[in-house]
Design an enzyme around this catalytic site. Sequence first.
Site, PDB file in Angstrom:
ATOM      1  N   VAL A 598      -8.154  -6.777  -5.338  1.00  0.00           N
ATOM      2  CA  VAL A 598      -8.488  -5.737  -6.313  1.00  0.00           C
ATOM      3  C   VAL A 598      -7.979  -6.107  -7.694  1.00  0.00           C
ATOM      4  O   VAL A 598      -8.670  -5.946  -8.709  1.00  0.00           O
ATOM      5  CB  VAL A 598      -7.922  -4.386  -5.845  1.00  0.00           C
ATOM      6  CG1 VAL A 598      -8.160  -3.322  -6.909  1.00  0.00           C
ATOM      7  CG2 VAL A 598      -8.538  -3.980  -4.529  1.00  0.00           C
ATOM      8  N   CYS A 599      -6.759  -6.610  -7.762  1.00  0.00           N
ATOM      9  CA  CYS A 599      -6.188  -6.961  -9.063  1.00  0.00           C
ATOM     10  C   CYS A 599      -7.000  -8.065  -9.732  1.00  0.00           C
ATOM     11  O   CYS A 599      -7.191  -8.060 -10.948  1.00  0.00           O
ATOM     12  CB  CYS A 599      -4.738  -7.404  -8.901  1.00  0.00           C
ATOM     13  SG  CYS A 599      -3.646  -6.063  -8.405  1.00  0.00           S
TER      14      CYS A 599
END
Length: 1739
Positions: A598-599
């Site tokens: 996600v990051c």
Amino acid sequence: MNVLETSKLLDEELYSRQLYVLGLPAMQRIQGAKVLLSGLQGLGAEIAKNLVLMGVGILTLHDPHPTCWSDLAAQFFLSEQDLGRSRAEASQELLAKLNGAVQVCIHTGDITEDLLLDFQVVVLTASKLEEQLKVGTFCHKHGVCFLVADTRGLVGQLFCDFGEDFTVEDPTEAEPLRATIQHISQGSPGILTLREEADAHHFHNGDLVTFSGIEGMVELNGCAPRPLHMREDGTLEIGNTATFSRYLRGGAVTEVKRPRTVKHEPLDAALLQPRVVAQSPQEVHRAHCLHRAFRALHTFQQLHGRPPRRWDPVDAEMVVGLAQALEPLKGTEGESSEEQLDEALVRTVALSSAGSLSPIATMLGAVAAQEVLKAVSKKFMPLDQWLYFDALDCLPEDEEPFLNPEDYAPRDCRYDGQIAVFGAGFQKKLSHQHYLLVGAGAIGCELLKGFALVGLGAGGSGGVTVADMDHVERSNLSRQFLFRPQDIGRPKAEVAAEAAHHLNSNLKVTPLTYPLDPTTEHIYGDNFFSNVDGVAAALDSFQARHYVAARCTHYLKPLLEAGTNGTRGSACVFMPDVTDVYRGPASDADSEDASYPVCTVRYFPSTAKHTLQWARDEFEGLFHLSAETIKRYQQEGHPQGALISLADMDGPQVLTLLQVVLGVLRERPQTWRDCVLWALGHWQLCFHYGIIQLLRLFPPDKVLEDGTPFWSSPRQCPQPLEFDASQDMHLLYVLAAANLYAQMHGLPGSRDQTELRGLLKLLPLPDLQDLAPIFASDLELAWASAELGPEHLKKLHEALEIWSTGPPLEPLMFEKDNDNNFHVDFVTAAACLRAQNYGIPPANRTKSKRIVGRIIPAVATTTAAVAGLVGLELYKVVGGPRPLSAFRHNYLHLAENYFSRWVPFAPAIQKFQHLEWTCWKRLEVPAGEPERTLESLLAHLQELLGVRVTMLLRGPAVLYSAGWSLEKQAWHLPLSLSSGHYGAAQAPGASCCFGCLCLNHLFLTDLHCLPWFINVSESQGPGTILQSFFFNCSSYIPTLKLLHVQPPTNFFNPPSLTRWQGIYVAKITLSSSAQLDALVVNHYELQLQFTCGNHTMEGPLSVDVQRDPGHIQCAGRFASPAGEIIQVPEMVTPGARLYTLLLPGMELQGAQMSITSAQDPPYFPGHFSINGQGWLQAPSQGLKGQAQKVFQLQILVNFGQGQSCHGMLIVKVLPAPSSQVSFLEQTQNITIPENLVPGSKVVQVQARGFDVRYEILSPMPCPLFSIGCVDGLVRTTAPLELAQAPGAAVTRLQVKAFERLWPWTSAKLELTVDVQSVNRWPPHCLPAMLVTQIPETTPVGTVLNTITCTDPDSPGSTLDYQLMFHRPPGTASLCLRDRVLQVNATLDCDTPGACFQYAASILVLDNGQPLMTTEVPVLVMVTPVNEFAPSCVPRTFRVREDARPHTLLGSVLGSDMDYPHDSIEFYISGGSAPFAMDRLSGEVRLLGPLDYELQKLYRLTVLLSDHSQDQDPTCHHSGSCTITIEVEDVNDHAPECEPPFQELTIHSHLGHSVEVTKVSCRVPQEPHRLVFSYSIVGGEGHGRGGLPGCGGGAGQGQQWPPSSATLFSGNSQSRFSLQGAVLVYNDLMLGLSWPEQPHTYELLIHVADAGPSTPHLSTTTTVIVHLVPWTASTVATSTHRATVRGVHRLLVSSMMTPLLVTDMEAFWQPESWFVVVLTVTSALLLLALGWLLSKLLQG
């Protein structure tokens, strides 16, 4: 071109999947191509079909030959109705319907040179060698690409000649290499460093590249292609860059593909020196033998005028001889080849060459079509130059078919071409197969077409079931040729089934629109698979393939599987007990399903795929999830409750999302301008302010602790963008976002870019304060996944209130195939702008659509090729037992001309002690009476296998484990196997592990039985063996890895691996640092990974740590050298409890505790104390003023009996806290379902305070729940099955929250957890699918079936049954009464449209919560019954006896009350009457001549038989009636008189009439005809004086016939007359002078029939009368008899043309009796006169 515009020349929606393979330039060339295809048999039809589907411009067909039966085996455009028609004409219409953009023409004349010059490509199929050489030579000379394709039985041939200088613009299918640039140096040479080092290895020395998107060194952007040179360190030299600007950032390097030139030889040269496509020397030799075989077949046909006969060994030997006589082939250097001819191969080819097979035509037709496309598109390398393909492995290895030639003889049926290869017996076997086809997409349609052509399931009990839940889309039409534009939106399965039935009307296809997955196992269950002979899978998902393969393995069914990706394709076969099972990848490594961190996606993208994933997430969040959330809030009856549920479910993301959706607006949008303003604001937020805020958190110069720059590879430092409406991508984003925002709110949008640019000039760019605030520390909040507090809930409520009024929002579902909905436009623009932020080369719209839409590139040619390969394997599967060597896995790459076929792997044989098994092995266990229990099953298995079962599983559920406690075993063993406890509704089949073995799995390993649950006592120390695994991996060195442990710990060693007695043993042990403590952590989950060769599998091992009351130890940090640290505030209450020392079992042992360290001031403010309960208490004077001080306390724990331990507590005094701990709620009641697995989230409690920690105070210990000490997340720690643990129904937890630094600052929460029973299983019904066929005469009330259903959750509960009709809707013909399906109304098929196929479902509902239902599909087919016998009405027909043959007499009127009405056949029963009756119309016609005189009346019995009401001849009915045929008499015979001539003498008597004679006439053929008319029509009198009043005879020149007056009128009266048939002489003329001499009269009498029949026929008779007068004194004349008789015969023969006799001869010869009579008479007369005179005299 504007980014919103699409090609006006190309239908990109139709060809979307194809464009990803060929590209736009190639497709445009294809659209302008003109192709001539000669030969429309099966192979030609396949080529034509593929070319039309792929959009070739003009296709001209040439094949004047008539359709014959053998064509139908592979030519799907032809049918029985086309027999005798030209193949080209019969195929044109259906071909044209495949693609309206393709012009399909027909050429009916000869192939001339002028014709060939009009085409780019010429293809000959099924042609003679002479024609091939003639056409090929001309095409090679004039630059026309030339192909020859041919099939003979199971072998095929393809030849390509593209000329001596053919340029391939794009030789490969792979996209140009593209890599992101890290740095470019200034120098000579300039050094290029790529961001990913691995990318450098994909380039090669000499590759040409170009550059784009570079900032700084802009001279490279769009430069001419530059060559690369590889360096040892992985960097690349790109030429001189010394004079260029300094490189700043970004950019990409892209490979430039080089065109290649191909040189082909003409056909005449290539025949003698063939270049063949092959993958090995063995394949080259086989191809050369096939090359010679084809030439020999051409020679044979030229010599004999025919091909070799079917399986004729004599013809085959002649072909072998011709092949041997051919001149040797030449090698690459022109030398003569010394290869030996494989005579057996050539012989087999000749024997089977008469056949025509659909799979061979499909496979070779696909390759040939691809070569045509290569020629016109100049994309991909063409064949060089010959390709030979054979599938002779389809023939049985141990049979000689020609021993029974009759089995292969033609039968004038559509399968003749196939029978010629495999025989009629095999064809019958094919027709009785029942197959399941999973997937009706492109491959599925091709397979279904193949099934129809080969006759799979086309007879008897056979059939094909098609399962597909999808609907037809427009993009399907370019590959899935069974679909047409009018089918768009319809279920694929139904459309494909109908189309296949049209191809072969005998094919029985059943469409099912249910998916084949675990949710439909009640449909595709035991009953279903028991009626299936095999499965064909055409799926585009590896997950779906694995599931279907697992079902086939479970039910021991053959599996035929195929898949494609662009021009790559594969086709595989999996046979029970013969081959290995399906082992495809669990997921595609290149699949877009692969998730990214996600990051990385949100903040640190490094590839175009990252930016596309971010853009796709943006679409989902902005236009779907937000609308769903708001819609849910609007529809919720209690907004506050909805608010809480939303907050609990989504956390801070809900508020963040809604704030972003609101954007710069302060209220719901009302106009298009509002939507544009929002879109502009969101642009600023994403690509400007968002990047600025990220750089504030992570400045460009940020350095990590190790000195590494934060923004280093692969992270790329972003740059904010400035909005510019003149840039297309900026404008596209606003246009797409505004339109989507408008759609979501139900507002009208706009597509006018000019108007939008004008509007954007008027709108100011929103400032940061104008945007919806991303509330304080939003980025950090999202990063930490924190929960919403009260202030956030308030903001959430305020945001939702904005949408509380107005219509509900419309959530948008991403749709990739609609280019007008702005979905792809938004994602493309967003990803491109994101890429600009980070200096990443963006993906274009086409690539973006493919990646985001997860589109698999596809072309019709690859699809057809793999379908043909599957068809070949089908022959082997159906043909009967075959060895492994007969089967083939197949892989092809049409773009690379790569074709590979290999024998599959055999299933691995697993061994354990005396047992051996493979993955196909099954153990059959009798159910037993009474019902078998778990204990009896284990005993049976032990007796059967001779080993002890240590574990028994059903799917993931453990049914039995030897590691269970005695109490648990005692509870489970007596249970019956069908009890709800064992999950009867789950997938069938249990696995048993004996001696740590798993049967029914690939490897002999316990790992296949994971998840595994084991219990371990906390008293176990380092080195303890927790679990041993045994497995067999004979061909490889296996590995077993411990991937990770949750919660993280180093208590477990990596698994050890040793080999023992031929198997591998792995052990899981506790490490040297292991200190298990059930009070600290009572559950660990170890993720294990097992690898054996290419096979890898993972599974969890769950370790439950059990309390050991007898185990006494000082554990944890307290016992460590560093000690346990306690932080207390200086304001703590004197004597307060600072810490509780909990030691296992100490409350039972009465341990004594004391502090042994010195506690003298000034170091200590006073004495700390500890009591027997382990409470550490503060000094009596408190700790005020002791802030920041640290006190070390050595604690001695004495257990008695010489047992003791010690530890250390470190007390840190902190300043007084400034806050208090408090829960948001003091009490909470939570209800959870019982089916939560251990580790499931129950609730998250929250308390206010600084650095708050949580713990459960009671109950202690807590066996069912645990709480996260940091996040307050309450989770389950054990199963909550109420049936096993009734005490789990209600648990009251007391939860304590305290600050980590000040544990005494705490609060308590009462938490009640109610465990609610869950209705987990839907009802289980038998039968799972009801299919029945009933006759129309079925009485009302007839029971069709009884549905028996049970609820696994509650076996005794009452179930509800509902009958729902799908087709026809709302019917009342069937009803469901108390689980019994009955006939409810009279069924009648005798009116049009009255006979139905009833499709319905029985919904079975239980009464649990949630409500669970089971759907039992019902298919009732009502079949017509031949109830009534035909009848007809008796009729009478009349016919003249002179009627001609084939005269129509009339029609018999028959009737039949069965539908279809009057389907009657008529027959005449018995006899040989000259009549015929038309079998279908009942017309009666005359066959032969009639004769009224022979037979006047015919009575015929007409038999009637119904012929269409029933296929079974024994069920036909018959009737009869009688027809009468009256023959009308026609006068066709003239009368005949006997004798025809009379000659007689009469004596006249004065005054008397004399009967001369009676004319006797009759009609011999008609004896009944007795009425005649008589008249005297002529005659002549002869004598010395002639007739008075008569002239001379005819011989004197008088006219004949004279009138009666002339002949017979004397004194106005006739001498002769007729009274009927009597001729009378009249002598009534007294006083008239009469000749005294005899006279002869010749009379001609006319005799005519006088009856009613016409016409009237007549004849004449002659009567000669010699009249002797009573006064005669001379003799009369007489005729010569001979002359008269001759004349009579002439008269008779000439009918009505009499001739008179004039040659007369006179004589008199009185007879003696006349003299006597005359004398006596005279004497008497004299006496009489004398007597009279005497009387007179006397008187």
